[in-house]
Write a protein that holds these residues in place. Sequence first.
Motif, mmCIF file in Angstrom:
data_model
loop_
_atom_site.group_PDB
_atom_site.id
_atom_site.type_symbol
_atom_site.label_atom_id
_atom_site.label_comp_id
_atom_site.label_asym_id
_atom_site.label_seq_id
_atom_site.Cartn_x
_atom_site.Cartn_y
_atom_site.Cartn_z
ATOM 1 N N UNK A 92 0.843 -1.191 0.000
ATOM 2 C CA UNK A 92 0.000 0.000 0.000
ATOM 3 C C UNK A 92 0.886 1.251 0.000
ATOM 4 N N UNK A 143 -6.907 -1.613 10.985
ATOM 5 C CA UNK A 143 -7.510 -0.433 10.349
ATOM 6 C C UNK A 143 -9.006 -0.647 10.127
ATOM 7 N N UNK A 144 -9.372 -1.862 9.731
ATOM 8 C CA UNK A 144 -10.801 -2.177 9.583
ATOM 9 C C UNK A 144 -11.467 -2.157 10.947
ATOM 10 N N UNK A 193 -12.155 1.365 12.103
ATOM 11 C CA UNK A 193 -13.303 1.911 11.367
ATOM 12 C C UNK A 193 -14.607 1.375 11.962
ATOM 13 N N UNK A 200 -8.358 -8.234 3.597
ATOM 14 C CA UNK A 200 -8.575 -7.840 4.983
ATOM 15 C C UNK A 200 -10.063 -7.815 5.320
ATOM 16 N N UNK A 226 -15.023 -3.534 7.314
ATOM 17 C CA UNK A 226 -15.536 -2.997 8.581
ATOM 18 C C UNK A 226 -16.931 -3.509 8.943
ATOM 19 N N UNK A 257 -8.671 5.075 7.938
ATOM 20 C CA UNK A 257 -8.452 3.810 8.633
ATOM 21 C C UNK A 257 -8.547 2.671 7.626
ATOM 22 N N UNK A 258 -9.774 2.332 7.242
ATOM 23 C CA UNK A 258 -9.948 1.243 6.272
ATOM 24 C C UNK A 258 -9.444 1.708 4.911
ATOM 25 N N UNK A 259 -8.404 1.061 4.362
ATOM 26 C CA UNK A 259 -7.733 1.607 3.175
ATOM 27 C C UNK A 259 -8.281 1.114 1.842
ATOM 28 N N UNK A 260 -9.199 0.148 1.892
ATOM 29 C CA UNK A 260 -9.658 -0.461 0.646
ATOM 30 C C UNK A 260 -10.950 0.213 0.179
#
Lengths: 375, 182, 287
Positions: free
Chosen positions: A176, A285-286, A289, A360, A363, B61-64
């Motif tokens: 990324x 990160x998910x 969120x 991944x 959320x 936060x969520x990058x996708x």
Amino acid sequence: MSEQFFIQGNEACARGAIEAGCRFFAGYPITPSTEIAEDMALFLPKKGGSFIQMEDEIAALGAVIGAVWGGQKGMTATSGPGFSLMQEHIGFAVMTETPLVIVNMQRGSPSTGQPTMASQSDMMQAKWGSHGDYEIIALSPSSVQECFDFTVEAFNLAEKYRVPVMVMSDEIVGHMREKITIPEEVEITYRQMPEEGPETFLPFKAPSDGTSPMPAFGDGYKMHITGLTHDEKGYPDASNPESHSKLVNRLCNKIRKHTDEITRIKEEFTEDAEIIVLSYGAPARSALTAVKNARKQEVKAGFIKLETVWPFPKKLIKDAVVNAQKVMVVEMNLGQIFYEVERVLPDKEVELLPKIGGEMHIPTEIMDKIKDMSH
Amino acid sequence: MRKDIRIAGFGGQGIILAGIVIGKAAALHDNLNAVQTQSYGPEARGGASKTEIVISDELIDYPKVQKPDIFVALSQAGLDAYLHDLKDGGILIIDPDMIKEEELLSFVKEHNTKLYKAPVTRTAVEKIGLKIVANIVMIGAITRMTKVISEEAARQAVAESVPPGTEKKNLEAFEAGAELAG
Amino acid sequence: MVKGESTFMKYLRRDRLPTIFCAGCGNGIVMNTFFNGMEMAEVDFDNLILVSGIGCSSRIPGYVACDSLHTTHGRPISFATGIKLANPEHDVAVFSGDGDAAAIGGNHLIHGARRNIDITVICINNSIYGMTGGQISPTSPKGSYGTTAPYGALERPFSLADLVTAAGGTYVARWTTAHPLQLSKAIKYGLQNKGFSFIEVISQCPTYYGRKNKLRSPIDMLNWMKETSINKRRADKMEEEELQGKIIVGEFQKKPEPEFAEKLCKLLEEQCVTGKPTAIRSAYQED
């Protein structure tokens, strides 16, 4: 002047290593970590450092260990299949207290698995993959900035504790691109030279929970370094039960007894949370969120991200979930760190939200599980 | 405000570089946050190619990307795979030389899609004389059609991302793309 | 120095003696010839770093009073590669055996040779795994006996000197422990050669190889090596059948070629922007 870049996690690891003073890299091409080797091949010569592509990952880590005893800071980078091959030399580095850094950009596994897809399925291997009782340090970045920061920190921890330090990231974070800030100067821990001269210095004499200064080959200390159980001089002493017990206990205790100094977690909304979502690496990160969305819906959810995974931040986790009854572990495997969380929180309701396949968690998947568990 | 962008096509169209340039423009020159991700098969050439960019003035936060606000389709296969993810009222940019437009019309109507046409390869060949700059034409088109990044930031990002000595040609390609917005 | 003692005692760690080697083992002869070759090559003992893998021969560096790294089975050349590149000024030598270098470490051996990195590998080839108790190795002659070949070895043995020559080693020689002078000279050449040097020493393991193969005493074994050895120059003119059961000794390769660490240093000089073309001891804070 600090500088900003828009680069991949892999590139950030390479830049972090160079800023931390790494001047030796040996590696072997493997997806999805190859960009680290490519960047080191490009940038190291500019700093007078050596890059070598070895014949396999076993040799790569062997060369790093050799270079570290030769006085350099060294690193290698790989992914699952290469990490498996490195296990032999991880054990050697632990036994000889060789400071070094290994980056593992995890991919779908077992075996060759999914070269271009992500997973977190080497987390237990990082801790237990080589034979024997030992401790290492592992950090888990979730962002490109953390790839840089944690690689720098990995070098510093490696020198401080004379131990292999692993940066356990994954394909998503490795590939990324994000903005990162590279500071003008980073804090660097240097290797310690002994105060004593070669006549009296004992290379493996250390406090029962500590390590010793480490001169380089060629400094006149005429050391013998072996993977066999050794005494304070470094001489093989492999049939002596006391010698072995003393050495291996020290190798473990120099990490275990300093867990509080080494470990770090990140918390958000934990204070009044009824349910905590615990994660690390990309899916953290998910998870964050999802927790923020839950808060918007007035669900009292909290978030913990493990920045240090090994040694396991037991105390920090216990303290952070003291008010919550339920904990959900979100990880990209079928349950690894989950079992550690379960172990350290025997009084809590701990559930796993696993995901494999290479992508991944979304959320909403986490949100659904938060709602499920809240009932 | 978070904007999710997806660009899909096949390998060799320079899609991933386009994603990087857009991300760079947002992150380094518009002072926004941006994350660029990509997926590709094991082939070095050809095969499906996809890049996603999330741009936001908040931390990402969520990058996708799940439901893009903006979808750029440069191949029929790419369009077929991802069209139905596009948000209602979203922006769809297609290369009409690559995609059967008539099959799209009902979707566009049903979902209130803003449809733009950007024949990027044709423009690159006819206006610049270089097929290879099609992805820069695409960046120009995306920038003016969506305004997701500023044109100044986009130009800067293009100039610093292309091989030295080719900046002028590439900036021309960018303008040619921007003009496709009409 | 104690009167009557070997002049090479000064190179040993006295506090580690006696060695673990069996009576009659060839390792002692190899250690002597190594020190002899080292002195002939005028290598500064303080600049020497020894590396080894696992096996009886790999225990030698632990008795030598220099910096030494006793590594994993088969992989000493990979460690030695890192040591050499960390500071190319050092003289780096590897002690290995036939199991270590030719079986588990075969890949590292051929790639070290291919790179032509300036390392001198002394491979003590006794055709058997001594430390684990007499199993056959990749150099055990066809038909020879070991605990894992109770009915005789079925496989063909490697000719290590030929292997390393083919892989690109720039100084390659084979001698036996019955040729201490020639061996010392070969070690001298090996240490002087700026590149990958490989010295194969056919050696005796009376405890396992001898006992299993009706060569009962070390003297029997040394005599056998003397009698069956034939110089490479002569052997090159002989037919294959005539060479059956012979040990071909002599120089297999002596061809200087650009060395890897030097090539790398040159690259660093060209590319480096920090003013210090080769990073040395970068882990330590400068004074």
